[in-house]
Design a protein around this motif. Structure first.
Motif, PDB file in Angstrom:
ATOM      1  N   MET A   1       2.030 -27.944  10.611  1.00 46.86           N
ATOM      2  CA  MET A   1       2.849 -27.207   9.954  1.00 46.86           C
ATOM      3  C   MET A   1       4.216 -27.043  10.717  1.00 46.86           C
ATOM      4  N   VAL A   2       5.301 -27.508   9.722  1.00 49.42           N
ATOM      5  CA  VAL A   2       6.570 -27.553  10.344  1.00 49.42           C
ATOM      6  C   VAL A   2       7.556 -26.590   9.506  1.00 49.42           C
ATOM      7  N   LEU A   3       8.087 -25.746   9.922  1.00 47.10           N
ATOM      8  CA  LEU A   3       9.117 -24.894   9.147  1.00 47.10           C
ATOM      9  C   LEU A   3      10.542 -24.955  10.015  1.00 47.10           C
ATOM     10  N   GLU A   4      11.545 -25.498   9.425  1.00 41.58           N
ATOM     11  CA  GLU A   4      12.877 -25.485   9.934  1.00 41.58           C
ATOM     12  C   GLU A   4      13.663 -24.708   9.210  1.00 41.58           C
ATOM     13  N   VAL A   5      14.552 -23.930  10.011  1.00 36.90           N
ATOM     14  CA  VAL A   5      15.883 -23.247   9.439  1.00 36.90           C
ATOM     15  C   VAL A   5      17.149 -24.079   9.955  1.00 36.90           C
ATOM     16  N   GLU A   6      17.905 -24.025   8.728  1.00 39.15           N
ATOM     17  CA  GLU A   6      19.133 -24.660   9.100  1.00 39.15           C
ATOM     18  C   GLU A   6      20.315 -23.967   8.458  1.00 39.15           C
ATOM     19  N   VAL A   7      21.309 -23.479   9.430  1.00 42.15           N
ATOM     20  CA  VAL A   7      22.359 -22.675   8.974  1.00 42.15           C
ATOM     21  C   VAL A   7      23.711 -23.660   8.779  1.00 42.15           C
ATOM     22  N   LEU A   8      24.076 -23.703   7.437  1.00 40.76           N
ATOM     23  CA  LEU A   8      25.331 -24.497   7.176  1.00 40.76           C
ATOM     24  C   LEU A   8      26.215 -23.858   7.008  1.00 40.76           C
ATOM     25  N   ALA A   9      27.593 -24.403   7.105  1.00 39.31           N
ATOM     26  CA  ALA A   9      28.761 -23.561   6.870  1.00 39.31           C
ATOM     27  C   ALA A   9      29.077 -23.177   5.493  1.00 39.31           C
ATOM     28  N   THR A  10      28.777 -23.975   4.334  1.00 38.79           N
ATOM     29  CA  THR A  10      29.157 -23.594   3.165  1.00 38.79           C
ATOM     30  C   THR A  10      27.894 -23.839   2.030  1.00 38.79           C
ATOM     31  N   ALA A  11      27.902 -23.313   1.008  1.00 38.65           N
ATOM     32  CA  ALA A  11      27.091 -23.626  -0.085  1.00 38.65           C
ATOM     33  C   ALA A  11      27.269 -25.240  -0.292  1.00 38.65           C
ATOM     34  N   THR A 214       1.957 -10.236   0.694  1.00 39.08           N
ATOM     35  CA  THR A 214       2.265 -10.491  -0.764  1.00 39.08           C
ATOM     36  C   THR A 214       3.365  -9.442  -0.988  1.00 39.08           C
ATOM     37  N   ASP A 215       3.825  -8.612  -0.151  1.00 39.54           N
ATOM     38  CA  ASP A 215       5.098  -7.919  -0.499  1.00 39.54           C
ATOM     39  C   ASP A 215       6.228  -8.897  -0.565  1.00 39.54           C
ATOM     40  N   CYS A 216       6.195  -9.699   0.023  1.00 44.35           N
ATOM     41  CA  CYS A 216       7.182 -10.825   0.154  1.00 44.35           C
ATOM     42  C   CYS A 216       6.668 -12.381  -0.247  1.00 44.35           C
ATOM     43  N   PRO A 217       6.356 -12.389  -1.600  1.00 47.41           N
ATOM     44  CA  PRO A 217       5.777 -13.776  -1.702  1.00 47.41           C
ATOM     45  C   PRO A 217       6.532 -15.056  -1.043  1.00 47.41           C
ATOM     46  N   ALA A 218       7.593 -15.004  -0.722  1.00 43.12           N
ATOM     47  CA  ALA A 218       8.213 -16.026  -0.150  1.00 43.12           C
ATOM     48  C   ALA A 218       7.689 -16.221   1.406  1.00 43.12           C
ATOM     49  N   SER A 219       7.258 -15.467   2.024  1.00 41.50           N
ATOM     50  CA  SER A 219       6.717 -15.261   3.238  1.00 41.50           C
ATOM     51  C   SER A 219       5.544 -16.438   3.342  1.00 41.50           C
ATOM     52  N   ALA A 220       4.767 -16.585   2.014  1.00 42.89           N
ATOM     53  CA  ALA A 220       4.023 -17.898   1.967  1.00 42.89           C
ATOM     54  C   ALA A 220       4.401 -19.088   2.602  1.00 42.89           C
ATOM     55  N   LEU A 221       5.620 -19.433   2.550  1.00 40.92           N
ATOM     56  CA  LEU A 221       6.347 -20.557   3.048  1.00 40.92           C
ATOM     57  C   LEU A 221       5.904 -20.915   4.364  1.00 40.92           C
ATOM     58  N   ARG A 222       5.612 -19.685   5.281  1.00 41.84           N
ATOM     59  CA  ARG A 222       5.276 -20.105   6.464  1.00 41.84           C
ATOM     60  C   ARG A 222       3.640 -20.601   6.708  1.00 41.84           C
ATOM     61  N   THR A 223       3.016 -20.562   5.683  1.00 42.48           N
ATOM     62  CA  THR A 223       1.567 -21.153   5.360  1.00 42.48           C
ATOM     63  C   THR A 223       1.658 -22.666   4.953  1.00 42.48           C
ATOM     64  N   PHE A 224       2.981 -23.005   4.262  1.00 44.95           N
ATOM     65  CA  PHE A 224       2.950 -24.299   4.088  1.00 44.95           C
ATOM     66  C   PHE A 224       3.324 -25.513   5.031  1.00 44.95           C
ATOM     67  N   ASP A 225       2.830 -26.814   4.496  1.00 43.98           N
ATOM     68  CA  ASP A 225       3.015 -27.722   5.734  1.00 43.98           C
ATOM     69  C   ASP A 225       4.216 -27.933   6.087  1.00 43.98           C
ATOM     70  N   ASP A 226       5.255 -28.235   5.319  1.00 44.08           N
ATOM     71  CA  ASP A 226       6.473 -28.971   5.606  1.00 44.08           C
ATOM     72  C   ASP A 226       7.694 -28.336   4.917  1.00 44.08           C
ATOM     73  N   VAL A 227       8.339 -27.548   5.640  1.00 43.09           N
ATOM     74  CA  VAL A 227       9.225 -26.591   4.962  1.00 43.09           C
ATOM     75  C   VAL A 227      10.542 -26.791   5.563  1.00 43.09           C
ATOM     76  N   LEU A 228      11.731 -26.733   4.898  1.00 46.53           N
ATOM     77  CA  LEU A 228      13.016 -26.804   5.338  1.00 46.53           C
ATOM     78  C   LEU A 228      13.763 -25.563   4.528  1.00 46.53           C
ATOM     79  N   VAL A 229      14.134 -24.897   5.486  1.00 45.03           N
ATOM     80  CA  VAL A 229      14.919 -23.619   4.962  1.00 45.03           C
ATOM     81  C   VAL A 229      16.505 -23.811   4.982  1.00 45.03           C
ATOM     82  N   LEU A 230      17.364 -23.844   4.092  1.00 43.26           N
ATOM     83  CA  LEU A 230      18.735 -24.256   4.048  1.00 43.26           C
ATOM     84  C   LEU A 230      19.570 -23.060   3.786  1.00 43.26           C
ATOM     85  N   LEU A 231      20.476 -22.573   4.505  1.00 42.11           N
ATOM     86  CA  LEU A 231      20.900 -21.360   4.492  1.00 42.11           C
ATOM     87  C   LEU A 231      22.425 -21.471   4.638  1.00 42.11           C
TER      88      LEU A 231
END
Ligand code: GLP
Length: 252
Positions: A1-11, A214-231
């Motif tokens: 299970m891999v979840l990576e978070v990247e914060v980028l400078a602009t949209a 389930t109060d935050c359905p997107a928290s389920a992402l942390r149960t998925f296999d390969d997730v990249l979060v771009l913010l």
């Protein structure tokens, strides 16, 4: 299970990075099916994909969700949005684009058909996702089971209010939708979630640092296999340094 978070400078950088993931899979011959989200967050990604001059023949596109009750062809139906923002710019044949049928007489049957189409294609390879202010992915509002599959759902009041900007009158905003379930979304091989702007910061924090609930359905992402979060920095502004790998910005 891999979840990576990247914060980028602009949209713009967020969009370029997300498009890069899709193009990398395409170039490697691993993109049989692309999962697309609607909403403002991924719109620039589709522009980047179209500008890349890649060849898309052979790729199937699956949408996450669709409103119930809009007349077929309504410009704000997700079928129309995906046609405008994804199918036409990428030059895909209409038969390669799949959107749940929110105008079907039998909605439950339309949901079962959609699950079947996804399964026949072997699932989605890269799923692009936005996040609602309620923490929804697709239209899985708070309370959605992590085991949920494609089904008819009621939209949260906050979601109806947020989506009112796309419609002439508030009473025109649909209150029901068909959506891939949380578990359906979880079957994709890779997930790329994009969030931009301060209005998403609380939902992003709940998804990444709150309880797995389930109060935050997107928290389920942390149960998925390969997730990249771009913010962008605003969407990341409530996250802990341990999540982002960088100090929290000092409010101006
Ligand atoms: C919409 C869609 C979601 C989308 C979300 C965020 O209602 N059903 O798939 O991710 O809300 O939208 P936006 O990117 O416009 O903020």
């Amino acid at each position: 299970m891999v979840l990576e978070v990247e914060v980028l400078a602009t949209a713009e950088e967020v969009a370029r990075r997300a498009a890069g993931v899709v193009l990398e899979e395409l170039a490697a011959g691993r993109l049989g099916a692309l999962g697309v989200a609607t909403g403002s967050s991924p719109a620039r990604v589709y522009e980047e994909l179209a500008a890349a001059g890649a060849r898309w023949e052979g790729v199937e596109v699956f949408a996450l969700d669709e409103y119930v009750g809009l007349p077929p062809g309504h410009p704000e139906s997700y079928a129309a949005v995906v046609d405008r923002q994804v199918r036409a710019p990428l030059g895909l044949a209409p038969r390669r684009v799949h959107v749940p049928d929110g105008a079907a007489a039998k909605l439950d049957a339309a949901c079962a058909d959609y699950e079947r189409a996804l399964a026949e294609r072997g699932g989605v390879d890269v799923q692009l996702l936005g996040i609602g202010a309620t923490g929804h992915i697709g239209f899985n509002e708070p309370g959605s089971s992590f085991a949920s599959r494609t089904r008819v759902v009621e939209l949260a009041d906050r979601t109806v209010a947020d989506n009112a900007r796309f419609f002439d009158r508030p009473e025109d905003v649909p209150r029901r939708a068909l959506t891939q379930g949380v578990a359906t979304i979880g079957t994709a091989r890779r997930h790329v979630l994009l969030a931009q702007g301060a209005a998403k910061a609380a939902a992003v924090r709940a998804a990444l640092e709150g309880e797995l609930s389930t109060d935050c359905p997107a928290s389920a992402l942390r149960t998925f296999d390969d997730v990249l979060v771009l913010l962008d920095p605003a969407a990341a502004s409530l996250l802990d340094q341990r999540t982002t790998g960088r100090p929290r910005p000092v409010p101006a």
